[in-house]
Design an enzyme around this catalytic site. Structure first.
Site, PDB file in Angstrom:
ATOM      1  N   SER A 178      -1.608  -7.292   1.648  1.00 51.85           N
ATOM      2  CA  SER A 178      -1.792  -5.994   2.285  1.00 51.85           C
ATOM      3  C   SER A 178      -2.078  -6.086   3.777  1.00 51.85           C
ATOM      4  O   SER A 178      -1.816  -5.139   4.505  1.00 51.85           O
ATOM      5  CB  SER A 178      -2.906  -5.219   1.580  1.00 51.85           C
ATOM      6  N   HIS A 206       1.932  -2.574  -2.359  1.00 51.41           N
ATOM      7  CA  HIS A 206       2.757  -2.367  -1.160  1.00 51.41           C
ATOM      8  C   HIS A 206       4.241  -2.640  -1.380  1.00 51.41           C
ATOM      9  O   HIS A 206       5.038  -2.511  -0.456  1.00 51.41           O
ATOM     10  CB  HIS A 206       2.236  -3.232  -0.012  1.00 51.41           C
ATOM     11  N   LYS A 238       0.494   5.144  -2.195  1.00 46.05           N
ATOM     12  CA  LYS A 238       1.116   4.572  -0.986  1.00 46.05           C
ATOM     13  C   LYS A 238       2.564   5.070  -0.917  1.00 46.05           C
ATOM     14  O   LYS A 238       2.775   6.225  -0.610  1.00 46.05           O
ATOM     15  CB  LYS A 238       0.939   3.058  -1.009  1.00 46.05           C
TER      16      LYS A 238
HETATM   17  C1  LIG Z   1      -4.506  -0.152  -1.652  1.00 45.46           C
HETATM   18  C2  LIG Z   1      -4.560  -1.318  -2.552  1.00 45.46           C
HETATM   19  C3  LIG Z   1      -5.194  -1.251  -3.800  1.00 45.46           C
HETATM   20  C4  LIG Z   1      -5.992  -0.045  -4.217  1.00 45.46           C
HETATM   21  O1  LIG Z   1      -5.164   0.996  -4.593  1.00 45.46           O
HETATM   22  P1  LIG Z   1      -5.751   2.476  -4.492  1.00 45.46           P
HETATM   23  O2  LIG Z   1      -4.834   3.283  -5.359  1.00 45.46           O
HETATM   24  O3  LIG Z   1      -5.712   2.857  -3.063  1.00 45.46           O
HETATM   25  O4  LIG Z   1      -7.146   2.419  -5.042  1.00 45.46           O
HETATM   26  C5  LIG Z   1      -5.100  -2.333  -4.639  1.00 45.46           C
HETATM   27  N1  LIG Z   1      -4.464  -3.457  -4.263  1.00 45.46           N
HETATM   28  C6  LIG Z   1      -3.877  -3.571  -3.070  1.00 45.46           C
HETATM   29  C7  LIG Z   1      -3.176  -4.837  -2.709  1.00 45.46           C
HETATM   30  C8  LIG Z   1      -3.925  -2.521  -2.165  1.00 45.46           C
HETATM   31  O5  LIG Z   1      -3.382  -2.644  -0.951  1.00 45.46           O
END
Ligand SMILES: *Cc1c(COP(=O)(O)O)cnc(C)c1O
Length: 384
Positions: A178, A206, A238
């Site tokens: 990330s 992602h 996302k």
């Molecule tokens: C954003 C993210 C999460 C958390 O997901 P949310 O739905 O925002 O709680 C988990 N793992 C990774 C790699 C992330 O970037």
């Protein structure tokens, strides 16, 4: 007394350039953000396909709210599992090629649910050093032995697996890292999982919607089949533009998670209106090759634009394009200088990234225009 102690620790965060402040947006998520009355060009969001404010999703959410209400009223296993949730799970399973999918409220909660449901005391988790915080917390919660291998290092992982006497083994990785934007060596990880009879849990927060044919995610990017030992987690806040997460996998493992993942069981089901928006989002994602092409072109434009400058990009093929600065205060200074020019790029500091690797995390979306990228490149060149 205890408050003074806390205040002292807050002051220390400030001194170390680690205190984090929020800005309140006066506009919806998108490249054009309004903050304190000023217009900014934002490179902050993970809304990679630009769907968070997409009219078709807004319509689906409104129609969903009218038909099903706003709240689900209970957890999935009591009475909160409504028609739109069931339909969305079915679509997610088909889209990812797994037998079944299970919805969670957030990706953080999905990770906290999966790992402790699969391993516990006497078991071992093999985790990439750059894994997301939610995966690190999930391992702690599981009480399994935590073994971290150097980033994407298959040889080191193989040695750890070979030396392990653990009962059950689980390999745990971000698919797209990330804060770095690079990909995990998923085919190699699956090969090791097979050889050492381990689970492979993949967090594709992602990659889902962004990578692979029709945006089916990182496994599709590597053209990997839906193996029965793979547990695939995707998030829906996302690229999918709304909120929530899901886990997809073999029928047996998903049934086990439904019975044992505590963050699935002991929480209220997500809004049915959002589930309706997400079903619409899946259709859009599948038909968004032009948005994914746009993303690739924007990344190439940034990389070409900064080539030969002092700004050092990591070798990322995705929408996450970090500019490594190093020092916390220096990263904050560059971010502040960009902000003064109307460009909003977050400075990411420890503990989100390892110490000494503070960075600007440029996050591209299909809603950006080539002229937006040109502005960012010009400003960075100007600050050299
Ligand atoms: C954003 C993210 C999460 C958390 O997901 P949310 O739905 O925002 O709680 C988990 N793992 C990774 C790699 C992330 O970037």
């Amino acid at each position: 007394m205890i408050l003074d102690q806390l205040q002292g620790r807050l002051d220390a965060l400030q001194r170390d350039g680690l205190r984090r402040a929020r800005r309140t947006l006066e506009s919806p998520c998108g490249p054009a953000a309004q903050v304190d009355g000023a217009r900014l060009l934002s490179f902050c969001s993970n809304d990679y396909l630009g769907l968070a404010n997409e009219p078709a999703l807004i319509d689906a959410a409104c129609a969903g709210a009218r038909a099903w209400g706003v709240g689900s009223g209970a957890s999935h296993l009591v009475s909160g599992h409504l028609g739109p949730h069931a339909a969305l799970e079915q679509r997610l399973a088909e889209f990812t090629g797994f037998a079944r999918a299970l919805l969670f409220s957030t990706g953080y909660m999905a990770n906290l649910g999966i790992v402790p449901a699969l391993v516990g005391r006497g078991d071992a988790v093999f985790a990439d050093r750059l894994n997301h915080a939610s995966l690190i917390d999930a391992v702690q919660l599981s009480r399994a032995d935590s073994q971290r291998y150097p980033h994407a290092d298959l040889a080191a992982l193989e040695r750890l697996l070979a030396a392990s006497r653990a009962n059950r083994k689980l390999i745990l990785t971000d698919a797209v890292f990330s804060m770095d934007g690079d990909l995990a060596p998923l085919p190699g990880l699956l090969e090791l999982a097979e050889r050492f009879d381990a689970w492979l849990v993949v967090d594709d927060a992602h990659g889902f919607g962004v990578l692979g044919a029709q945006g089916r995610g990182s496994l599709a990017h590597f053209e990997m089949p839906a193996a029965s030992r793979v547990v695939y987690m995707g998030t829906l806040g996302k690229a999918a533009g709304a909120a929530g997460a899901f886990v997809a996998g073999d029928r047996t493992v998903i049934e086990w998670l439904q019975q044992h993942a505590r963050t699935y069981i002991f929480t209220t089901a997500g809004s049915p209106a959002i589930a309706c928006a997400l079903s619409a989002s899946l259709e859009l994602i599948a038909n968004s090759d032009c948005r994914r092409n746009r993303l690739r072109q924007l990344a190439a434009q940034l990389r070409d634009g900064l080539a030969g400058s002092r700004w050092q990009l990591l070798p990322s093929p995705t929408a996450i394009q970090p500019v490594i600065i190093g020092d916390n205060h220096a990263a904050l200074r560059v971010a502040a200088a960009l902000y003064e020019r109307g460009l909003w790029v977050p400075a990411i500091r420890p503990p989100t990234v390892p110490r000494g690797t503070a960075r600007l995390r440029v996050s591209l979306t299909a809603a950006h225009q080539p002229q937006d990228l040109a502005r960012l490149v010009d400003a960075l060149r100007d600050l050299e």
